[in-house]
Write an enzyme that holds these catalytic residues in place. Structure first.
Site, PDB file in Angstrom:
ATOM      1  N   CYS A 188       0.860  -1.178   0.000  1.00  0.00           N
ATOM      2  CA  CYS A 188       0.000   0.000   0.000  1.00  0.00           C
ATOM      3  C   CYS A 188       0.893   1.224   0.000  1.00  0.00           C
ATOM      4  O   CYS A 188       1.721   1.399   0.904  1.00  0.00           O
ATOM      5  CB  CYS A 188      -0.920  -0.006   1.213  1.00  0.00           C
ATOM      6  SG  CYS A 188      -1.890   1.506   1.392  1.00  0.00           S
ATOM      7  N   ASN A 211       0.708  -4.707  -6.884  1.00  0.00           N
ATOM      8  CA  ASN A 211      -0.698  -5.083  -6.752  1.00  0.00           C
ATOM      9  C   ASN A 211      -1.414  -4.628  -8.024  1.00  0.00           C
ATOM     10  O   ASN A 211      -0.986  -3.686  -8.692  1.00  0.00           O
ATOM     11  CB  ASN A 211      -1.323  -4.469  -5.493  1.00  0.00           C
ATOM     12  CG  ASN A 211      -1.163  -2.956  -5.429  1.00  0.00           C
ATOM     13  OD1 ASN A 211      -0.477  -2.342  -6.240  1.00  0.00           O
ATOM     14  ND2 ASN A 211      -1.785  -2.322  -4.458  1.00  0.00           N
ATOM     15  N   HIS A 263      -3.834  -3.084 -10.924  1.00  0.00           N
ATOM     16  CA  HIS A 263      -4.620  -1.864 -11.150  1.00  0.00           C
ATOM     17  C   HIS A 263      -5.195  -1.869 -12.562  1.00  0.00           C
ATOM     18  O   HIS A 263      -4.518  -2.250 -13.525  1.00  0.00           O
ATOM     19  CB  HIS A 263      -3.753  -0.613 -10.980  1.00  0.00           C
ATOM     20  CG  HIS A 263      -3.293  -0.405  -9.577  1.00  0.00           C
ATOM     21  ND1 HIS A 263      -4.008   0.337  -8.660  1.00  0.00           N
ATOM     22  CD2 HIS A 263      -2.199  -0.868  -8.915  1.00  0.00           C
ATOM     23  CE1 HIS A 263      -3.364   0.333  -7.500  1.00  0.00           C
ATOM     24  NE2 HIS A 263      -2.264  -0.394  -7.637  1.00  0.00           N
ATOM     25  N   ASN A 308      -7.702  -3.264  -8.225  1.00  0.00           N
ATOM     26  CA  ASN A 308      -7.977  -1.885  -7.854  1.00  0.00           C
ATOM     27  C   ASN A 308      -8.341  -1.150  -9.139  1.00  0.00           C
ATOM     28  O   ASN A 308      -7.781  -1.442 -10.208  1.00  0.00           O
ATOM     29  CB  ASN A 308      -6.741  -1.237  -7.228  1.00  0.00           C
ATOM     30  CG  ASN A 308      -6.237  -1.978  -6.015  1.00  0.00           C
ATOM     31  OD1 ASN A 308      -6.755  -1.833  -4.922  1.00  0.00           O
ATOM     32  ND2 ASN A 308      -5.210  -2.802  -6.204  1.00  0.00           N
ATOM     33  N   GLU A 328     -10.745   0.605  -4.217  1.00  0.00           N
ATOM     34  CA  GLU A 328      -9.654  -0.282  -3.843  1.00  0.00           C
ATOM     35  C   GLU A 328     -10.145  -1.698  -3.587  1.00  0.00           C
ATOM     36  O   GLU A 328     -11.183  -1.896  -2.944  1.00  0.00           O
ATOM     37  CB  GLU A 328      -8.944   0.231  -2.594  1.00  0.00           C
ATOM     38  CG  GLU A 328      -8.113   1.485  -2.835  1.00  0.00           C
ATOM     39  CD  GLU A 328      -7.118   1.713  -1.721  1.00  0.00           C
ATOM     40  OE1 GLU A 328      -6.335   0.780  -1.413  1.00  0.00           O
ATOM     41  OE2 GLU A 328      -7.114   2.829  -1.151  1.00  0.00           O
ATOM     42  N   ARG A 329      -9.397  -2.636  -4.092  1.00  0.00           N
ATOM     43  CA  ARG A 329      -9.661  -4.043  -3.844  1.00  0.00           C
ATOM     44  C   ARG A 329      -9.583  -4.318  -2.339  1.00  0.00           C
ATOM     45  O   ARG A 329      -8.571  -4.093  -1.700  1.00  0.00           O
ATOM     46  CB  ARG A 329      -8.611  -4.880  -4.586  1.00  0.00           C
ATOM     47  CG  ARG A 329      -8.724  -6.376  -4.419  1.00  0.00           C
ATOM     48  CD  ARG A 329      -7.534  -7.092  -5.048  1.00  0.00           C
ATOM     49  NE  ARG A 329      -6.264  -6.682  -4.452  1.00  0.00           N
ATOM     50  CZ  ARG A 329      -5.104  -7.327  -4.637  1.00  0.00           C
ATOM     51  NH1 ARG A 329      -5.057  -8.380  -5.425  1.00  0.00           N
ATOM     52  NH2 ARG A 329      -4.005  -6.899  -4.070  1.00  0.00           N
ATOM     53  N   CYS A 331      -5.062   6.520  -2.762  1.00  0.00           N
ATOM     54  CA  CYS A 331      -4.393   5.238  -3.022  1.00  0.00           C
ATOM     55  C   CYS A 331      -3.056   5.545  -3.684  1.00  0.00           C
ATOM     56  O   CYS A 331      -3.016   6.018  -4.827  1.00  0.00           O
ATOM     57  CB  CYS A 331      -5.253   4.345  -3.913  1.00  0.00           C
ATOM     58  SG  CYS A 331      -4.455   2.776  -4.368  1.00  0.00           S
ATOM     59  N   THR A 348      -0.398   3.494  -4.568  1.00  0.00           N
ATOM     60  CA  THR A 348      -0.033   2.652  -5.709  1.00  0.00           C
ATOM     61  C   THR A 348      -0.929   2.978  -6.903  1.00  0.00           C
ATOM     62  O   THR A 348      -0.498   2.924  -8.053  1.00  0.00           O
ATOM     63  CB  THR A 348      -0.158   1.156  -5.363  1.00  0.00           C
ATOM     64  OG1 THR A 348      -1.475   0.882  -4.882  1.00  0.00           O
ATOM     65  CG2 THR A 348       0.865   0.754  -4.312  1.00  0.00           C
ATOM     66  N   GLY A 349      -2.194   3.353  -6.608  1.00  0.00           N
ATOM     67  CA  GLY A 349      -3.115   3.722  -7.683  1.00  0.00           C
ATOM     68  C   GLY A 349      -2.669   4.971  -8.410  1.00  0.00           C
ATOM     69  O   GLY A 349      -2.736   5.051  -9.643  1.00  0.00           O
TER      70      GLY A 349
END
Length: 370
Positions: free
Chosen positions: A158, A247, A249, A286, A304-305, A313, A315-316
């Site tokens: 995250c 993760n 996206h 995500n 977000e997942r 977010c 990483t988003g």
């Protein structure tokens, strides 16, 4: 769940906040003064030494070494270890909030996934998007980070959470000034650096673009990647680009035929889960919905997942800039506006690493029976 706590009236400053020692379980609140971040390019020209100098890490440039400034450790609220209670610090990164737990004595989380769900409940618990554990480092790293989402699932990493973790570690270790850590995560090695203004710059590593590694079942249409590909959701054909920052996206700038996506008009609670659980994403995903203001200014909302709609977010935001570059929507250095505030993102052309800079702030300290 009952939370044992009592409020305090002393408001520590943002630059030198310390965990209070008291005979009751205190919540300490403070409101740090806003500070503007130095240009990202200047941050990347600096480098401070790793806490573990034997670990080789690639970086943007060299930096003058500075020894950590340590003072005598105070009597810490988190040092107490009475059985049956979990001492924690709540942090947020642009409104994406987390319960931080000192787990440095073990690689086994101090709470279960079921307990994490209860702790994250905003009506009957503390309230958070996730629980983050600061654990001993492995494979030569300084620390290990694990996180349980509010639904009990465990994501690989995250972005907002790792900034909060860096500030939490500095508090636990009684460190001040610029600090740099190496953190083992489910997404691999992550390197956060605390800056002089308290913001944290994180080397998020290289984006993963190969479709099978994201993962997505969408067929690659640009080398091995999925770029501006068609995905049918809820009767509409959306243009999507798939990126993993450790993760998965799914980034969209709108449905086919739509000129500019108006992200504030989206019914995120309705459309978000349909992306997250789409059959084209075997590990769920995500999803970022993006509006382009200029080649250096983007606005996004995120589903977000495992956590749903959140205020930010990290990483988003990184995935959004990568997708924007691949689609020709923006340049490599962007301000990304999220509901909780802006992040500065740069996708380095020379090293292919993505760098994220943003805040991480204490909300309160507390204890809860577990």
């Amino acid at each position: 769940m009952a939370i044992a706590a009592a409020s305090t009236t002393t408001l520590p400053s943002s630059s030198a906040s310390r965990i209070p020692s008291a005979s009751v379980e205190p919540f300490s609140f403070f409101s740090p003064s806003p500070a503007s971040s130095p240009p990202l390019s200047r941050l990347l020209r600096a480098r401070i030494p790793l806490r573990n100098p034997r670990l080789a890490i690639s970086a943007a440039a060299s930096m003058t070494a500075r020894a950590p400034e340590r003072s005598a450790p105070p009597s810490s609220f988190l040092d107490r270890r009475e059985s049956g209670f979990l001492h924690f610090v709540k942090y947020h990164g642009l409104g994406n909030d987390f319960i931080l737990v000192d787990n440095r004595s073990s690689l086994e989380p101090r709470v279960t996934t079921e307990q994490a769900v209860k702790l994250c409940d905003r009506n009957f618990g503390i309230g958070a998007d996730g629980v983050i554990f600061a654990m001993p480092g492995i494979n030569g790293t300084d620390y290990t980070m694990r996180i349980f989402n509010s639904d009990g699932s465990e994501p690989e990493m995250c972005g907002n959470g790792v900034r909060c973790l860096a500030r939490f570690i500095a508090e636990l270790e009684n460190l001040s000034g610029r600090q740099r850590f190496t953190v083992h995560t489910g997404a691999g090695l992550i390197v956060p650096e605390i800056q002089d203004d308290g913001k944290v710059t994180v080397d998020m590593g290289e984006p993963i673009l190969k479709a099978s590694d994201v993962p997505t079942k969408l067929l690659p249409n640009k080398d091995h990647s999925v770029v501006k590909s068609e995905l049918k959701v809820d009767g509409l054909s959306w243009n999507v680009t798939c990126v993993s920052m450790g993760n998965p996206h799914c980034v969209t700038f709108g449905a086919k035929g739509e000129q500019i996506l108006q992200v504030d008009k989206l019914n995120l609670a309705e459309i978000g889960p349909k992306f997250e659980h789409h059959e084209m994403f075997p590990a769920r995903t995500n999803t970022e919905f993006v509006q382009v203001f200029s080649p250096s200014h983007l606005k996004m909302r995120v589903w977000e997942r495992g956590a749903g709609a959140t205020l930010a977010c990290g990483t988003g935001a990184c995935a959004v800039v990568v997708a924007a570059v691949l689609e020709g929507q923006a340049g490599r250095c962007c301000t990304v506006d999220l509901p909780g505030g802006p992040l500065e993102i740069e996708w380095g052309e020379k090293d292919n690493h993505v760098y994220m800079t943003g805040p991480a702030e204490v909300v309160f300290y507390g204890s809860v029976p577990i």
